[in-house]
Design an enzyme around this catalytic site. Sequence first.
Site, PDB file in Angstrom:
ATOM      1  N   HIS A   1       3.180   7.754   5.869  1.00  0.00           N
ATOM      2  CA  HIS A   1       1.859   8.238   6.012  1.00  0.00           C
ATOM      3  C   HIS A   1       1.130   7.497   7.036  1.00  0.00           C
ATOM      4  CE1 HIS A   1      -0.131   5.777   2.934  1.00  0.00           C
ATOM      5  NE2 HIS A   1      -1.038   5.767   3.738  1.00  0.00           N
TER       6      HIS A   1
ATOM      7  N   GLU B   1      -0.219   6.096  12.881  1.00  0.00           N
ATOM      8  CA  GLU B   1      -1.525   5.676  12.920  1.00  0.00           C
ATOM      9  C   GLU B   1      -1.577   4.302  13.403  1.00  0.00           C
ATOM     10  OE1 GLU B   1      -5.500   5.722  10.388  1.00  0.00           O
ATOM     11  OE2 GLU B   1      -4.245   7.555  10.319  1.00  0.00           O
ATOM     12  N   ASP B   2      -0.772   3.484  12.664  1.00  0.00           N
ATOM     13  CA  ASP B   2      -0.796   2.109  12.719  1.00  0.00           C
ATOM     14  C   ASP B   2       0.459   1.339  13.119  1.00  0.00           C
ATOM     15  OD1 ASP B   2      -3.344   2.246  11.533  1.00  0.00           O
ATOM     16  OD2 ASP B   2      -2.722   2.146   9.554  1.00  0.00           O
TER      17      ASP B   2
ATOM     18  N   ASP C   1      -2.732   8.065  -0.792  1.00  0.00           N
ATOM     19  CA  ASP C   1      -3.218   7.275  -0.047  1.00  0.00           C
ATOM     20  C   ASP C   1      -4.614   6.730  -0.358  1.00  0.00           C
ATOM     21  OD1 ASP C   1      -3.613   5.629   2.294  1.00  0.00           O
ATOM     22  OD2 ASP C   1      -4.591   7.435   3.405  1.00  0.00           O
TER      23      ASP C   1
ATOM     24  N   HIS D   1       0.867  -1.227  -0.052  1.00  0.00           N
ATOM     25  CA  HIS D   1      -0.136  -0.060   0.020  1.00  0.00           C
ATOM     26  C   HIS D   1       0.765   1.322  -0.111  1.00  0.00           C
ATOM     27  CE1 HIS D   1      -2.625   3.025   1.217  1.00  0.00           C
ATOM     28  NE2 HIS D   1      -2.094   3.166   2.362  1.00  0.00           N
TER      29      HIS D   1
END
Length: 196
Positions: free
Chosen positions: A78, A82-83, A144, A52
């Site tokens: 990016h 967050e992940d 994204d 991704h």
Amino acid sequence: MKVFTHWRTWDEARTALSGGEIDVAALARAAAAAERWHGDQLRPTGDPYVEHLLEALEVLVSGPRVTDVDVLSAALLHDVVEDTAATLADVEAEFGPVVTELVDWVTKPPSTGTGRQAKRAARAAYLRRLGEAPREAVLVKLADRASNVQTLDRMPPDFQRRYYAETVTYVIPLAEPEPWFKDWYASWRRHFAHLM
């Protein structure tokens, strides 16, 4: 409607980018950090997470022809805040304030409430806030989302409808001033119009 699928590994991306006007050595640092932080994570589709990130990079390079290494590095990074366990301070320590600001803009803040409604409200607020983001951060978000929406047909039907509506409501307006993204999202919207 899978358009960008060429670069599945950093080696493939590096080969494609070599000889051009992009500082591949600087970008290799971001790719290595993304691979380190994301590790063996998988996407909801079951694909390796790194695919991704490379696809978002490929969208920016092959579509609107972005060459700015900070923007391209932010595309690779990016989702790390967050992940993964990475923090904005970690990103800044390795990549400086410009890349960190771009990553910060596209990092969805955690929901302050519990339950589905609170999460959706937080997500909508985050997406509305992107209307105030600098152009470079918007480019990262557009790339994204372009990567994410290509595999929408592999997701559960309820998710497909919600994600389509969210993309049309919040993301497509961000593409208006960007000719390549404007055209790409118009084509994508027609392809997935059955989800309206």
